[in-house]
Structure formats: structure tokens, C-alpha cells
Design an enzyme around this catalytic site. Structure first.
Site, PDB file in Angstrom:
ATOM      1  N   LYS A 197     -20.075   9.755  -9.206  1.00 32.46           N
ATOM      2  CA  LYS A 197     -20.939  10.540 -10.455  1.00 32.46           C
ATOM      3  C   LYS A 197     -19.943  10.994 -11.318  1.00 32.46           C
ATOM      4  O   LYS A 197     -18.648  11.117 -11.194  1.00 32.46           O
ATOM      5  CB  LYS A 197     -21.357  11.777  -9.438  1.00 32.46           C
ATOM      6  N   ARG A 271     -32.142   8.091   0.087  1.00 29.61           N
ATOM      7  CA  ARG A 271     -33.342   7.176   0.658  1.00 29.61           C
ATOM      8  C   ARG A 271     -32.900   6.385   1.663  1.00 29.61           C
ATOM      9  O   ARG A 271     -33.754   5.927   2.685  1.00 29.61           O
ATOM     10  CB  ARG A 271     -34.089   6.541  -0.424  1.00 29.61           C
TER      11      ARG A 271
END
Length: 426
Positions: A197, A271
């Protein structure tokens, strides 16, 4: 000092308005050490007395919230006492139980990632579960392979902190009208893995376990609320970190149902973790419906702003039930569509699917991805709370700066509604 707080035009006040008004009053008292909120003064409203009591007590308690764990004693302001007079004692007690669950979720999300590792989180869950009378089982190490939780194991490979998987059960005193599975994403720190990130986003990444915190906050309140509903909670806990053992872009994960995912972006790890857990939660005969809560996609923030979560469900009745529950809870959810044409972006050339398409519409694609890991016929709703789980702005309403505890009230209101409408949904 007497403080008047406006509720808007006569007859227009809702429970959410009372909740915000109580919070505004408590925040406005300044140096006062005792605040009395007298419900007898609030008339010209269609809100039932019990709902009014719950809303005011919740608003007052939540406005007092502070995360002081790492402050020195001399830096702490003196406590403020709030007294709510008038109305129903039972409703007041119920409100405080709910507020305790929200404050627990806030404390967990506010905790530094170095203090709330997956192991430490699991220990905290065991402690609060024992206090609340919930059954609790913690899995780790070889258990993850035995349970075939491949996504959880794969994502945690880059961290020196081992993953944990926690199952909790609330068994009601009376015969349950319904069995519900709650699934909460519990990434205690998300660096993005090898798809690192930007540094400007890392300061809030301790909040990537907001879904697990919300599920736990709701579950610990259930035994004292007396709802005739059985709840199984599934909490996968992990860190997503980059080291020589981390999952790589291009690696393939084989899931519990035998299907595979090509990892095309390691920062779309949520996910992948939830996939096998949803399969486990929706096993035939185990539950009537599944609700999952996750700080899943930054695209949800771009779509809905910073105060609203995304709601997905292929079932209109369930989506309406959850949406109305959120409205009563004073939490903002907006239903987004499961656009089937977006599923084409999940196709992989080397596996059954990819975990990230690198295309627009990632919030929808993430929900579609999750939908592939449910036992056919399972009633299911997905809450993407990436935006409202954390507030970077000054406090507003009952929401403080930092962790918000978003989702606890919505889950509890949803469970109340499900208990009331169980025959129609089962």
C-alpha cells in the site's frame, strides 16, 4: 446548566434523531461532571418510549467513548456521569448492553496492530466469550491445513504472526427460531503484502479487522438481549505482510471446494481469506442464512463516501430487512447491485478466477467473488464497511474520531428482525 437540544419539526423525530441529540448534549456540556437527560421533556414524537430510552442512552454512552489504553494517568480527563431519567429500565439496560458491544468493537479497532496480533485478538475473544457465556473454539497452526482454510493460510504466510481462526456460538435459552452465521474479516494489519500500500494509507490499516470486531461486539450482547436465535460466528484473523515467504502475485490458491484463485494483487486479500470461511459457514444443515461483514474495498469509499457502507444480497427480502435494520440503527448502508456482467472480469487464464481484475467496479466484483463461495441456495448478505468503520474527521453524531464500531447496531437490529420474521425467511 440547562441545555436544550433541538429535535427538528414536531412529530418528525426518529430514534436516530434522539440518539444524535443525546450525543450532542453530552458533548456540549464541557466541564460538567454529571449530565442528566430527562426523557419526560421530549414530547410530540411518534417514537415509542422504549425506543426513545434506548436511543438516548446509546447516544449518551457512545458520546462519552474514549480510547485511553495508552494514555498516561495524568493525561486523562475526569470521567463524566450520565443519568437517563424516565422511561423503561429494561430498555435502558438493553441500550447499555448494545453500547458495551459497540465500545468493545471500537477498542479492538483502535488497538495498535502490534498489540492486537491475531494471537492476541484470539485471546481477547476467548476472554470476552467466557464472560458473555458464548462457546469459543480457536484454531491455529496445523488446524488451518486440516480445516482446509487455504486462503487464510496463504495470506498470512508473509507475517511472523501466525493466523488464527475462531468459531463462536450463541445458543439461546429457548428453542431457536433461526440459525444465523456471521462472518467477520479480521486482518489485524494490512500492509498490502507484496503489492504494498502507499505509505499514506497505512495509518488506518490496523482497522482492517473492523468486520470481525463488529461481529464480536454484536455477539457478546446477544446473551443479555434474549433473542430466540442461534448465532455461529466465524472470525478469520491474520496479518497481511511482505517478506520472503509472502504469497506472490501469480500464485494460485486451492480452496475448500476444490476451485482455485489466481492471486493478481496481494492487497485484495480479504476476499481470499473469506472464501473458505464462507464455504464452512454455509455448510448444509449448519445455518439458515449467512451475513458477512468486512472492510473489503477502497472502491466502496469512492462510490459511497466515508460514512456509508455497501450492502449486497441476491435476495430482495433479505436486503430490505438488513437495510431497514440499518436505518433503525442509525447506520448508513446503501444497496449496490450484483451486476452479473462484471463477473467476466474475474476470469483467469490459469485458474478458476482472479482475486482482482485491476478494473473499475472492484466493490461489485469483490461481492461477486464472495458469492462463488456459498453453498447453493444459501441466503446471504454482504456488508462492505471499508468506509464507515473508521472516521478520520472530527466526531459527529455518536461517531468519534477513529474507530466507529460501525455494524454492531445493524447486526443486532438485523437479528431482532430475523427472529421476528423467521418463518418467512427459513
Amino acid at each position: 446548566m440547562v441545555l436544550n437540544v433541538g429535535l427538528g419539526p414536531a412529530g418528525s423525530a426518529t430514534a436516530a434523531v434522539f440518539r444524535k441529540a443525546a450525543a450532542a448534549a453530552v458533548r456540549a456540556v464541557g466541564p460538567a461532571r454529571t449530565v442528566r437527560l430527562d426523557l419526560a421533556l421530549t414530547e410530540n414524537t411518534d417514537v415509542p418510549v422504549a425506543d426513545r430510552v434506548r436511543a438516548v442512552a446509546e447516544g449518551a454512552r457512545l458520546a462519552l467513548y474514549r480510547y485511553d489504553t495508552f494514555r498516561s494517568a495524568q493525561a486523562l480527563p475526569p470521567p463524566v456521569e450520565v443519568r437517563v431519567t424516565g422511561g423503561s429500565p429494561d430498555a435502558l439496560a438493553e441500550a447499555l448492553v448494545t453500547a458495551e458491544g459497540i465500545c468493545l468493537a471500537r477498542d479492538l479497532v483502535n488497538s495498535p496492530a502490534g498489540a492486537l496480533t491475531p494471537t492476541a485478538f484470539a485471546h481477547r475473544i476467548q476472554t470476552v466469550a467466557a464472560e458473555a457465556g458464548l462457546s469459543c473454539v480457536v484454531y491455529g497452526g496445523e488446524d488451518l491445513a486440516r480445516l482446509r482454510l487455504a486462503g487464510l493460510a496463504a495470506v498470512s504466510r508473509g507475517s511472523t504472526e501466525p493466523a488464527r481462526y475462531v468459531e463462536l456460538t450463541h445458543e439461546p435459552a429457548e428453542a431457536p427460531a433461526l440459525t444465523v452465521a456471521l462472518v467477520g474479516k479480521g486482518v489485524t494489519f494490512d500492509s498490502g503484502g507484496l503489492s504494498l500500500k502507499p505509505s499514506g494509507e497505512l495509518h488506518t490499516m490496523k482497522a482492517d479487522m473492523g468486520g470481525a470486531a463488529a461481529v464480536l461486539g454484536a455477539l457478546v450482547a446477544l446473551p443479555r438481549l434474549g433473542l430466540p436465535i442461534r448465532v455461529h460466528a466465524h472470525l478469520p484473523l491474520a496479518e497481511n505482510m511482505p517478506d520472503g515467504g509472502a504469497i506472490r502475485v501469480g500464485d494460485v490458491v486451492r480452496h475448500l471446494n476444490g476451485t482455485t484463485t489466481e492471486i493478481t494483487h496481494t492487497d485484495n486479500e480479504g476476499r481470499v481469506i473469506l472464501a473458505d470461511v464462507l464455504l464452512r459457514a454455509s455448510r448444509p444443515g449448519q445455518t439458515d442464512l449467512v451475513l458477512d461483514v468486512a472492510t473489503l474495498t477502497s472502491a466502496a469509499v469512492h462510490a459511497l463516501g466515508t460514512r456509508t457502507g455497501a450492502l449486497f444480497s441476491p435476495d430482495d427480502a433479505l436486503a430490505d430487512l438488513v437495510g431497514r435494520a440499518a436505518e433503525r440503527a442509525g447506520e448508513s448502508l446503501w444497496r449496490l447491485p450484483l451486476l452479473e456482467h462484471e463477473r467476466r472480469h474475474l476470469r483467469s487464464t490459469v485458474a478458476d478466477r482472479v482475486n482482482c481484475s485491476h478494473r473499475h467496479g472492484d466493490t461489485v466484483q469483490a461481492a461477486l467473488y464472495l458469492s462463488e463461495f456459498l453453498t447453493p441456495g444459501t441466503l446471504w448478505a454482504h456488508l462492505d464497511i471499508a468506509a464507515p468503520a473508521w472516521n478520520d474527521e472530527p466526531p459527529y453524531g455518536v461517531v468519534p474520531h477513529g474507530a466507529t464500531g460501525f455494524g454492531v447496531r445493524t447486526l443486532l437490529e438485523t437479528l431482532r428482525a430475523l427472529a421476528a420474521s423467521a418463518p418467512a425467511l427459513a
